[in-house]
Motif scaffolding. Structure first.
Motif, mmCIF file in Angstrom:
data_model
loop_
_atom_site.group_PDB
_atom_site.id
_atom_site.type_symbol
_atom_site.label_atom_id
_atom_site.label_comp_id
_atom_site.label_asym_id
_atom_site.label_seq_id
_atom_site.Cartn_x
_atom_site.Cartn_y
_atom_site.Cartn_z
ATOM 1 N N VAL A 102 0.986 -1.314 0.351
ATOM 2 C CA VAL A 102 0.367 0.201 -0.205
ATOM 3 C C VAL A 102 1.021 1.238 -0.207
ATOM 4 O O VAL A 102 0.545 1.812 -1.103
ATOM 5 C CB VAL A 102 -0.803 -0.243 1.492
ATOM 6 C CG1 VAL A 102 -1.620 1.485 0.803
ATOM 7 C CG2 VAL A 102 -1.835 -1.196 0.807
ATOM 8 N N GLN A 103 1.760 0.982 1.224
ATOM 9 C CA GLN A 103 2.623 2.791 0.449
ATOM 10 C C GLN A 103 3.336 2.921 -0.236
ATOM 11 O O GLN A 103 3.163 3.368 -0.800
ATOM 12 C CB GLN A 103 3.653 2.330 1.982
ATOM 13 C CG GLN A 103 4.309 3.673 2.696
ATOM 14 C CD GLN A 103 3.916 4.709 3.896
ATOM 15 O OE1 GLN A 103 2.489 4.304 3.204
ATOM 16 N NE2 GLN A 103 4.500 5.488 4.004
ATOM 17 N N THR A 104 3.923 1.405 -0.776
ATOM 18 C CA THR A 104 4.952 1.332 -2.985
ATOM 19 C C THR A 104 4.007 2.317 -3.416
ATOM 20 O O THR A 104 4.435 3.300 -4.028
ATOM 21 C CB THR A 104 4.975 0.718 -2.722
ATOM 22 O OG1 THR A 104 5.230 -0.583 -1.513
ATOM 23 C CG2 THR A 104 5.418 0.577 -3.575
ATOM 24 N N ARG A 105 2.366 1.824 -3.444
ATOM 25 C CA ARG A 105 1.575 2.479 -4.441
ATOM 26 C C ARG A 105 1.269 4.164 -4.243
ATOM 27 O O ARG A 105 1.473 5.176 -5.037
ATOM 28 C CB ARG A 105 0.042 1.540 -4.467
ATOM 29 C CG ARG A 105 0.595 0.215 -4.804
ATOM 30 C CD ARG A 105 -0.886 -0.567 -4.710
ATOM 31 N NE ARG A 105 -1.789 -0.093 -5.518
ATOM 32 C CZ ARG A 105 -3.656 0.165 -5.522
ATOM 33 N NH1 ARG A 105 -3.600 -0.877 -4.738
ATOM 34 N NH2 ARG A 105 -4.359 0.193 -6.714
ATOM 35 N N LEU A 106 1.531 4.363 -2.433
ATOM 36 C CA LEU A 106 1.124 6.053 -2.589
ATOM 37 C C LEU A 106 2.471 6.321 -2.987
ATOM 38 O O LEU A 106 2.224 8.069 -3.287
ATOM 39 C CB LEU A 106 1.018 6.297 -0.480
ATOM 40 C CG LEU A 106 0.057 8.117 -0.055
ATOM 41 C CD1 LEU A 106 -0.902 8.249 -1.034
ATOM 42 C CD2 LEU A 106 0.585 7.533 0.517
ATOM 43 N N LEU A 107 3.609 6.137 -2.477
ATOM 44 C CA LEU A 107 4.678 7.134 -2.620
ATOM 45 C C LEU A 107 4.904 7.192 -4.293
ATOM 46 O O LEU A 107 5.777 8.099 -4.450
ATOM 47 C CB LEU A 107 5.777 6.361 -2.380
ATOM 48 C CG LEU A 107 6.172 6.431 -0.308
ATOM 49 C CD1 LEU A 107 7.465 4.890 0.085
ATOM 50 C CD2 LEU A 107 6.273 7.528 0.276
ATOM 51 N N MET A 108 4.495 6.187 -4.759
ATOM 52 C CA MET A 108 5.226 5.869 -6.252
ATOM 53 C C MET A 108 4.187 6.686 -6.894
ATOM 54 O O MET A 108 4.184 7.852 -8.339
ATOM 55 C CB MET A 108 4.781 4.838 -7.474
ATOM 56 C CG MET A 108 5.019 5.259 -8.741
ATOM 57 S SD MET A 108 6.756 4.997 -8.480
ATOM 58 C CE MET A 108 7.050 5.769 -10.995
ATOM 59 N N GLY A 140 3.951 -2.829 -13.383
ATOM 60 C CA GLY A 140 3.193 -2.248 -14.315
ATOM 61 C C GLY A 140 1.597 -2.636 -14.190
ATOM 62 O O GLY A 140 1.108 -0.813 -14.443
ATOM 63 N N ARG A 141 0.954 -3.190 -13.854
ATOM 64 C CA ARG A 141 -0.251 -2.718 -13.263
ATOM 65 C C ARG A 141 -0.104 -1.791 -12.238
ATOM 66 O O ARG A 141 -1.922 -0.885 -12.021
ATOM 67 C CB ARG A 141 -1.081 -4.323 -12.550
ATOM 68 C CG ARG A 141 -2.814 -4.686 -13.038
ATOM 69 C CD ARG A 141 -3.385 -5.389 -12.403
ATOM 70 N NE ARG A 141 -2.738 -6.630 -10.994
ATOM 71 C CZ ARG A 141 -2.441 -6.510 -10.384
ATOM 72 N NH1 ARG A 141 -4.069 -6.077 -9.884
ATOM 73 N NH2 ARG A 141 -1.965 -6.885 -9.330
ATOM 74 N N LEU A 142 -0.300 -1.928 -10.892
ATOM 75 C CA LEU A 142 -0.043 -1.511 -9.639
ATOM 76 C C LEU A 142 0.546 0.265 -9.933
ATOM 77 O O LEU A 142 -0.100 1.400 -9.069
ATOM 78 C CB LEU A 142 0.111 -2.412 -8.579
ATOM 79 C CG LEU A 142 -0.763 -3.383 -8.263
ATOM 80 C CD1 LEU A 142 -0.582 -4.274 -7.185
ATOM 81 C CD2 LEU A 142 -2.359 -3.132 -8.205
#
Length: 620
Positions: A102-108, A140-142
């Motif tokens: 989750v945090q990875t997606r928010l940061l990206m 690639g998807r997330l």
């Protein structure tokens, strides 16, 4: 350069490996042993997590890297936000085992929105359960479709895992670069491009945040790190400011030294910052003058005293008593917007010595302004939080640095109040019941969402001394920290309709005592509605768990906006009260077989149904 990641992905270990490769340290520290260079706080070493951003500078050939190691835990997202404001580029670390979290997606998302050039480093290829093809598909998807692998891995998931870089000219990279450049596309189709063409185009597109190279490796063994270093040197853009430009710097960290003095870390974007020279400081719309007494340049893994610092470097400044995080020095520069959501939780904190506690918390708030210390009408002291881990951090800091043992109440969501009508009130000088040598009148009404307090004058500015106008406005903003039901009043227009004073007997204190009383009268007439924080959510889950998840969402008071069904995954979006997120998140693994992925972001404040919560003391 910043190193960012979800907690436990290995970014602090990667920092150690980079320092070792640069010759700054002679052995690689371990997070588990509490022997890392950048985790200097006792609590960081005990918990094995990064809490405060740390700066270390080193050289990679002819390139000076000022590296900022940021926290990975979501409770300390404010530290990450402050680091993002001064970055030229970033490395986002992903675990090859746990994958995109989750945090990875928010940061990206934030890195992409700010167009910060970013490399991806997939760590832990030597761990059992490490993935390659599946993880690239998830990236690639997330995260981003503009990611491209720069190499492959042999013996994946074993201690002998090795990273094998691709030649620069390869199909996946060529196709991705061709998507954003027709001229490159033409050369790609007729097979006339050289390695230098690829190199030049990749550097350009990474610099514009259009493409994100993906490296694989292990921070523990060092595998893949030399290739990542080459990527940092070749693809991330270098600082562009020059010493000849007007001085521009941004403060991203404030801490206290052993003698209690403020130490401010700042990135110099342009020009030259000199010790003992008066410079302009900017905080919000206010300007002040400061004169740093000393400069400590981050260099070669440590710091050294210097008389001046040129563009591109990071420096620690002493002697800036008024400085706060986010302040601009010299010419204003950078972003004023808040990148991540504000804290939506709060807790009351207790200690035997309330005065000492309040003073200590105010000093901690200098290092993290978003904890926002408040004192209620009955003397209770509360702080804002992102999550429960912050309680432990605050308690540890108070005990270690101030000798205070504290307790906390149950964490509750932060509500706000908004006016629902129009209210007016006046108290004239000399009228019965007005013991202040002053008169004042206000009209209160609702303002657009996001306005905060919109303060305006309906009186002549010159009809009152400037100091009295300042006292009135400051008191209005302070008084609205607690409304009719005890919550902060927001999105409110306040018109000053009357002022009266005596040139002989009136002092600013008369207005400071009178204003809250008149405001309360006007606010009571206008009325307020209590609103709770609401998060928007994105939720991915297996199809067989949809009905159970929707039932739990309904119990949590959530509303669904959309449902997208695929053969192997279902995606739900909607809104959920922030105070219910933690409990729902705890239930999610059990009802989704551990496959549910929840991403929440702050959406806004919505009216609370039923009777407003009155557990806090009301406006005096």
């Amino acid at each position: 350069m910043g190193i960012l990641a979800h907690v436990d992905a290995g970014k602090t270990s990667l920092t150690e490996r980079l320092l070792y490769a640069a010759g700054v340290i002679d052995h690689v520290g371990r997070v588990d042993d509490g022997s890392t260079t950048t985790d200097s706080m006792d609590l960081e070493r005990r918990r094995g997590i990064t809490i405060r951003s740390a700066v270390v500078s080193f050289e990679l050939g002819d390139l000076t890297v000022n590296l900022i190691d940021t926290p990975g835990h979501s409770d300390f997202i404010a530290e990450v936000e402050r680091a993002l404001s001064v970055l030229d580029g970033a490395v986002l670390v992903i675990s090859a085992v746990e994958g995109v979290q989750v945090q990875t997606r928010l940061l990206m998302r934030t890195l992409t929105r700010l167009r910060i050039p970013t490399l991806l480093f997939v760590n832990k290829i030597d761990r059992m359960g490490a993935r390659y093809d599946e993880l690239l598909a998830d990236i690639g998807r997330l995260l981003t479709p503009a990611a491209v692998a720069m190499g492959s891995v042999t013996d994946l998931g074993t201690r002998g895992a090795q990273y094998e870089p691709f030649p620069l000219i390869h199909k996946a990279l060529g196709e991705l670069l061709a998507e954003s450049n027709d001229r490159f596309l033409s050369g790609y189709l007729d097979d006339s491009l050289t390695a230098e063409d690829y190199r030049r185009e990749l550097a350009d597109q990474v610099g514009r945040s259009l493409v994100h190279p993906v490296y694989f490796g292990s921070a523990m063994t060092g595998e893949g790190v030399p290739e990542l270093i080459d990527g940092i040197r070749e693809w991330l853009p270098r600082a562009t400011g020059t010493p000849e430009e007007p001085m521009r710097a941004s403060v991203f960290k404030v801490e206290r030294g052993t003698a209690g003095e403020k130490i401010a870390s700042a990135r110099v974007f342009a020009g030259t910052l000199q010790a003992r020279q008066s410079i302009d400081g900017h905080h919000g719309g206010a300007q002040y003058e400061v004169k740093p007494t000393s400069l400590q340049l981050f260099e070669h893994g440590g710091t050294r005293s210097v008389d001046s610092v040129e563009a591109g470097r990071i420096v620690a400044l002493r002697g800036l008593k008024r400085v706060q995080i986010g302040d601009q020095l010299g010419m204003p520069v950078g972003r004023d917007e808040q990148l991540f959501a504000p804290p939506t939780l709060e807790t009351v904190i207790r200690a035997g010595d309330r005065v000492k506690l309040f003073q200590a918390l105010q000093q901690l708030a200098e290092q993290d302004p978003l904890i926002r210390v408040r004192k209620g009408a009955l003397g209770e002291i509360s702080v804002n939080l992102y999550g429960e881990v912050q309680k432990e951090v605050i308690a540890s800091l108070l005990e270690d640095e101030y000798g205070l043992t504290v307790g906390f109440s149950e964490t509750t969501p932060i509500h706000v109040e908004r006016p629902v009508g129009v209210g007016t009130a006046v108290r004239e000088m000399g009228e019965p019941g007005n013991l202040c040598c002053a008169g004042v009148g206000f009209r209160i009404s609702a303002a657009p969402i996001g306005t905060g307090i919109d303060y305006r004058l309906e009186v002549e500015l010159g009809g009152l001394p400037r100091a009295f106008h300042t006292a009135i406005e400051e008191t209005v903003r302070t008084a609205f920290q607690q409304g009719l039901y005890g919550w902060e009043v927001r999105d409110c227009r306040v018109d000053l309709t009357l002022t009266q004073y005596s040139s002989v007997g009136t002092a600013a204190g008369d207005f400071r005592r009178l204003v809250p009383l008149v405001l309360l009268d006007a606010l009571r007439e206008a009325g307020t509605t209590v609103c709770e924080p609401v998060n928007s959510f994105e939720l991915e889950l297996p199809p067989d768990a949809v009905s159970a998840v929707i039932a739990k969402l309904t119990e949590a008071g959530a509303t669904l906006d959309s449902t997208q069904v695929a053969p192997d995954r279902t995606a739900l979006t909607g809104r959920i009260p922030a105070g219910r997120v933690h409990a729902f998140e705890a239930q999610l693994p059990g009802i989704t077989h551990g496959e549910g992925i929840l991403l929440t972001t702050f959406h806004g404040y919505h009216p609370v149904g039923g009777r407003p919560d009155r557990h806090r003391s009301a406006m005096p």
